[in-house]
Write a protein that holds these residues in place. Structure first.
Motif, PDB file in Angstrom:
ATOM      1  N   LEU A   1       0.808  -1.190  -0.089  1.00 34.82           N
ATOM      2  CA  LEU A   1      -0.113   0.097  -0.005  1.00 34.82           C
ATOM      3  C   LEU A   1       0.864   1.244  -0.014  1.00 34.82           C
ATOM      4  O   LEU A   1       0.551   2.128  -0.752  1.00 34.82           O
ATOM      5  CB  LEU A   1      -0.956   0.177   1.151  1.00 34.82           C
ATOM      6  N   GLY A   2       1.605   1.343   0.855  1.00 36.58           N
ATOM      7  CA  GLY A   2       2.934   2.275   0.943  1.00 36.58           C
ATOM      8  C   GLY A   2       3.440   2.766  -0.523  1.00 36.58           C
ATOM      9  O   GLY A   2       3.639   3.711  -0.860  1.00 36.58           O
ATOM     10  N   ASN A   3       3.964   1.553  -1.258  1.00 41.94           N
ATOM     11  CA  ASN A   3       4.550   1.989  -2.442  1.00 41.94           C
ATOM     12  C   ASN A   3       3.469   2.013  -3.432  1.00 41.94           C
ATOM     13  O   ASN A   3       3.910   3.188  -4.255  1.00 41.94           O
ATOM     14  CB  ASN A   3       4.838   0.345  -2.999  1.00 41.94           C
ATOM     15  N   GLU A   4       2.334   1.676  -3.440  1.00 37.33           N
ATOM     16  CA  GLU A   4       1.274   2.359  -4.346  1.00 37.33           C
ATOM     17  C   GLU A   4       0.989   3.570  -3.947  1.00 37.33           C
ATOM     18  O   GLU A   4       0.728   4.520  -5.045  1.00 37.33           O
ATOM     19  CB  GLU A   4       0.010   1.356  -4.087  1.00 37.33           C
ATOM     20  N   LEU A   5       0.852   4.329  -2.814  1.00 34.23           N
ATOM     21  CA  LEU A   5       0.794   5.483  -2.515  1.00 34.23           C
ATOM     22  C   LEU A   5       2.024   6.487  -3.097  1.00 34.23           C
ATOM     23  O   LEU A   5       1.869   7.546  -3.559  1.00 34.23           O
ATOM     24  CB  LEU A   5       0.481   5.896  -1.176  1.00 34.23           C
ATOM     25  N   PHE A   6       3.215   5.971  -2.833  1.00 29.24           N
ATOM     26  CA  PHE A   6       4.350   6.653  -2.934  1.00 29.24           C
ATOM     27  C   PHE A   6       4.547   6.814  -4.859  1.00 29.24           C
ATOM     28  O   PHE A   6       4.439   7.920  -5.356  1.00 29.24           O
ATOM     29  CB  PHE A   6       5.638   5.650  -2.820  1.00 29.24           C
ATOM     30  N   ASP A   7       3.819   5.551  -5.544  1.00 27.26           N
ATOM     31  CA  ASP A   7       3.810   5.874  -6.920  1.00 27.26           C
ATOM     32  C   ASP A   7       2.705   7.072  -7.470  1.00 27.26           C
ATOM     33  O   ASP A   7       2.986   7.845  -8.243  1.00 27.26           O
ATOM     34  CB  ASP A   7       3.365   4.685  -7.545  1.00 27.26           C
TER      35      ASP A   7
END
Length: 168
Positions: free
Chosen positions: A133-139
């Motif tokens: 989820l954090g990686n998706e929000l980072f993207d």
């Protein structure tokens, strides 16, 4: 929540709710620990740590705060000797921010509180892959910053704010 099928509204709403809850609770914890910073200043310190040096203007754009607030935060954090503000070698008009050793110590303590806040929910979040989820929000953040503000977020990293994920 959003019956129109617009997932963007749902994402934005729940992101805002989560952020405001975290902001309120963290500010209370920082006061309880008698730390002289607020959550927004803590976010600035994390950004400085991960990007140092970072220009004051770029920090304001990345954190989406106006330059007046950024100036006040920088003045406060420099007066506490938590960050340094210097002129860039290549252009003396550009002010670069770096974290001091004292700033890193304070940030380490504050991030322990941050991680404790998240850990208090860990049992209820077992079904959610927080790193994914954090990686998706980072993207998403990277696209918004680069498309709207021509500001890259990666800072030489592939994804995300690893410091916040892994703790102090």
């Amino acid at each position: 929540m959003d019956k129109s099928g617009n997932g963007y509204l749902t994402l934005s709403t729940y992101n805002a709710i989560l952020h405001r809850q975290l902001q309120r609770d963290m500010n209370q914890l920082l006061v309880q620990d008698e730390l002289p910073v607020n959550i927004t200043e803590m976010y600035l310190m994390v950004l400085i740590l991960e990007s140092q040096p970072i220009s004051q203007r770029r920090a304001a754009t990345t954190l989406a705060v106006d330059e007046g607030l950024m100036t006040r935060m920088v003045k406060h954090l420099t007066s506490l000797k938590l960050i340094n503000k210097t002129s860039a070698d290549r252009d003396k008009r550009v002010k670069e921010l770096t974290l001091t050793a004292e700033g890193k110590r304070l940030l380490d303590h504050a991030l322990k509180q941050f991680n404790n806040w998240w850990e208090s929910f860990a049992g209820d979040l077992e079904h959610i892959d927080i790193n994914h989820l954090g990686n998706e929000l980072f993207d998403i953040s990277k696209v918004v910053l680069s498309d709207r503000h021509q500001t890259p977020l990666a800072n030489g990293k592939e994804r995300g704010t690893r410091r916040l994920e892994g703790g102090a």
